[in-house]
Design a protein around this motif. Structure first.
Motif, PDB file in Angstrom:
ATOM      1  N   ARG A  81      11.095  10.703   5.956  1.00 63.23           N
ATOM      2  CA  ARG A  81      10.269  11.017   5.125  1.00 63.23           C
ATOM      3  C   ARG A  81       9.044  10.117   4.986  1.00 63.23           C
ATOM      4  N   PRO A  82       7.853  10.430   4.769  1.00 62.35           N
ATOM      5  CA  PRO A  82       6.656   9.163   4.941  1.00 62.35           C
ATOM      6  C   PRO A  82       6.824   8.358   3.574  1.00 62.35           C
ATOM      7  N   PRO A  83       6.147   7.424   3.640  1.00 61.40           N
ATOM      8  CA  PRO A  83       6.041   6.491   2.500  1.00 61.40           C
ATOM      9  C   PRO A  83       5.422   7.292   1.241  1.00 61.40           C
ATOM     10  N   LEU A  84       5.671   6.644   0.231  1.00 59.24           N
ATOM     11  CA  LEU A  84       5.296   7.444  -1.232  1.00 59.24           C
ATOM     12  C   LEU A  84       3.724   7.169  -1.268  1.00 59.24           C
ATOM     13  N   ASP A  85       3.163   5.968  -0.797  1.00 56.25           N
ATOM     14  CA  ASP A  85       1.876   5.790  -0.941  1.00 56.25           C
ATOM     15  C   ASP A  85       0.825   6.728   0.117  1.00 56.25           C
ATOM     16  N   CYS A  86       1.594   7.630   0.954  1.00 57.98           N
ATOM     17  CA  CYS A  86       0.849   8.473   1.645  1.00 57.98           C
ATOM     18  C   CYS A  86       0.172   9.820   0.931  1.00 57.98           C
ATOM     19  N   LYS A 112       0.246   8.054  12.143  1.00 60.62           N
ATOM     20  CA  LYS A 112       1.327   7.869  12.658  1.00 60.62           C
ATOM     21  C   LYS A 112       2.533   7.540  11.386  1.00 60.62           C
ATOM     22  N   ARG A 113       2.155   6.475  10.463  1.00 55.79           N
ATOM     23  CA  ARG A 113       2.878   5.959   9.421  1.00 55.79           C
ATOM     24  C   ARG A 113       2.896   6.980   8.493  1.00 55.79           C
ATOM     25  N   CYS A 114       2.313   8.038   8.204  1.00 53.17           N
ATOM     26  CA  CYS A 114       2.385   9.171   7.271  1.00 53.17           C
ATOM     27  C   CYS A 114       2.592  10.472   7.894  1.00 53.17           C
ATOM     28  N   GLU A 115       3.342  10.385   8.907  1.00 51.61           N
ATOM     29  CA  GLU A 115       3.787  11.662   9.706  1.00 51.61           C
ATOM     30  C   GLU A 115       4.758  12.502   8.756  1.00 51.61           C
ATOM     31  N   GLY A 116       4.235  13.847   8.594  1.00 57.00           N
ATOM     32  CA  GLY A 116       5.252  14.776   7.549  1.00 57.00           C
ATOM     33  C   GLY A 116       4.613  14.852   6.201  1.00 57.00           C
ATOM     34  N   ALA A 117       3.388  13.789   5.819  1.00 60.16           N
ATOM     35  CA  ALA A 117       2.812  14.041   4.694  1.00 60.16           C
ATOM     36  C   ALA A 117       1.631  15.207   4.531  1.00 60.16           C
ATOM     37  N   GLY A 118       1.389  15.876   5.512  1.00 59.26           N
ATOM     38  CA  GLY A 118       0.487  16.712   5.551  1.00 59.26           C
ATOM     39  C   GLY A 118      -0.803  16.251   5.668  1.00 59.26           C
ATOM     40  N   VAL A 119      -1.164  14.939   6.496  1.00 60.15           N
ATOM     41  CA  VAL A 119      -2.436  14.458   6.551  1.00 60.15           C
ATOM     42  C   VAL A 119      -2.957  15.020   7.749  1.00 60.15           C
ATOM     43  N   SER A 120      -4.208  15.169   7.857  1.00 56.97           N
ATOM     44  CA  SER A 120      -5.308  15.502   8.946  1.00 56.97           C
ATOM     45  C   SER A 120      -6.507  14.880   8.952  1.00 56.97           C
ATOM     46  N   ILE A 121      -6.776  14.039  10.048  1.00 56.17           N
ATOM     47  CA  ILE A 121      -8.244  13.160  10.188  1.00 56.17           C
ATOM     48  C   ILE A 121      -8.600  13.746  11.683  1.00 56.17           C
ATOM     49  N   PRO A 122      -9.507  14.549  11.631  1.00 59.39           N
ATOM     50  CA  PRO A 122      -9.901  15.059  12.882  1.00 59.39           C
ATOM     51  C   PRO A 122     -10.765  14.024  13.483  1.00 59.39           C
ATOM     52  N   LEU A 123     -10.332  13.952  14.872  1.00 57.48           N
ATOM     53  CA  LEU A 123     -11.053  12.636  15.655  1.00 57.48           C
ATOM     54  C   LEU A 123     -11.457  13.231  17.253  1.00 57.48           C
ATOM     55  N   ALA A 124     -12.550  13.876  16.943  1.00 53.54           N
ATOM     56  CA  ALA A 124     -13.232  14.346  18.265  1.00 53.54           C
ATOM     57  C   ALA A 124     -14.121  13.392  18.883  1.00 53.54           C
ATOM     58  N   ASP A 125     -14.431  13.558  20.012  1.00 55.72           N
ATOM     59  CA  ASP A 125     -15.277  12.371  20.771  1.00 55.72           C
ATOM     60  C   ASP A 125     -16.669  12.366  20.134  1.00 55.72           C
ATOM     61  N   ASP A 126     -17.208  13.323  19.522  1.00 56.75           N
ATOM     62  CA  ASP A 126     -18.543  13.356  18.864  1.00 56.75           C
ATOM     63  C   ASP A 126     -18.352  13.044  17.127  1.00 56.75           C
TER      64      ASP A 126
END
Length: 343
Positions: A81-86, A112-126
């Motif tokens: 389970r991810p931390p509560l502050d995620c 990585k720390r909030c895996e399972g919390a439904g977080v998405s941060i797209p990081l493409a080359d551009d």
């Protein structure tokens, strides 16, 4: 058979000898071996040095249970389970290419720390296109979302080297760090330290060969960032006394001639470092910490300015001039995300 006699029995006949008949039974029940193993024999006294047979079975059972629990803990763990502050949701990043490595590292750590919390941060080359493009994209995102005055956009952040230019009245800056920048010189130039006045002459086009400032007899190739770069605007403000470098002589840095002075522009920090490393006599600039880990670092020199090192200590102790505050911009005041609660 029971032999009995009673008083008054005066029979003279002796008892006959008894006939004893024995037989071995063959009708064994299926559970007889278990009964034999587990029953306690009350007619026999036993001595044990450590434990009785039932105790051995209990020890073996407990050992197997502990081993099974360890197996499930190590190999079949339930989802962590991810931390509560995620906070879940999507966050889109924009802005400075110089500050991008630090932002990418922070984003990857959060994912990585909030895996399972439904977080998405797209990081493409551009993802990071420069400070100016970053605030422009953020401004457009807020307008597309029709964010009303007094409200804020929660899913976009733009990072800039220094304050953004005017013309974005809905954007709100917050200082998050300060970055140290450095001039980078191709090793063929033969210089490691220049005076501030010499650097200004270089970027004004008055020095065209490194021998003019004590270096090797190699033409200067001036590699600039595009005008939307925060790294370039910081160089202009902090080092060049507010004077912009002259326009490029070629539009493609690959067209620079090895035996002739020239100027070109690039659009990212990574391209800046690669071009400066592969072009004899080139001088460019970058965020300082990004140089050491770059694949082209062995062909570059981080230039000292009046003997002052391009480090945080150099800024604090010797007033090294080429640094800038990093700002994070939001469209309006970003609304606070609700904190997660245990279910």
């Amino acid at each position: 058979m029971i032999l009995e006699s009673w008083q008054g029995d005066d029979s003279a006949d002796p008892f006959p000898k008894p006939d004893i008949v024995g037989a071995v039974g063959t009708d064994r029940r299926w559970f007889d071996p278990l009964v034999k193993v587990f029953r306690f024999k009350l007619t026999r006294t036993e001595s044990h040095l450590f434990a009785s047979r039932p105790a051995w079975f209990a020890i073996a059972f407990l050992t197997a249970a502990v081993a099974l629990q360890a197996f499930f803990t190590l190999f079949l763990r339930e989802e962590r389970r991810p931390p509560l502050d995620c906070v879940g949701g999507t966050l889109r990043l924009h802005g400075s290419t110089a500050f991008a490595p630090a932002v990418r590292a922070a984003a990857e750590d959060y994912l990585k720390r909030c895996e399972g919390a439904g977080v998405s941060i797209p990081l493409a080359d551009d993802t990071f296109k420069g400070s100016t493009d970053g605030v422009t994209d953020l401004d457009q995102a807020g307008k597309n979302a029709r964010i009303q005055v007094g409200a804020g956009l929660a899913d976009h952040i733009a990072f800039t080297d220094g304050l953004a230019s005017d013309g974005h009245p809905r954007l709100v800056p917050k200082p998050v760090a300060f970055s140290v920048f450095t001039l980078v010189v191709n090793k063929d130039a033969g210089v490691e330290n220049l005076r501030l006045a010499q650097i200004r002459d270089l970027f004004a086009g008055r020095v065209t060969n490194w021998s003019q400032v004590g270096g090797n007899d190699v033409p200067v190739h001036l590699v600039n960032r595009d005008p939307g770069s925060g790294t370039r605007s910081t160089l202009v403000a902090k080092v060049l006394d507010g004077r912009e470098p002259p326009q490029f002589t070629v539009t493609d840095c690959a067209a620079l001639k090895s035996g002739q002075y020239g100027r070109c522009e690039v659009t990212s920090t990574d391209t800046m470092l690669n071009t400066s490393a592969s072009t004899p006599g080139a001088i460019g600039y970058s965020e300082a910490t990004g140089v050491a880990g770059h694949k082209a670092a062995d062909r570059l020199v981080k230039l000292k300015i009046d003997g002052r090192e391009p480090t945080a200590e150099g800024v604090e102790d010797t007033n090294y001039p080429y640094w800038q505050t990093e700002f994070a911009y939001t469209y309006g005041e970003a609304p606070a995300a609700p904190s997660r609660r245990p279910s």
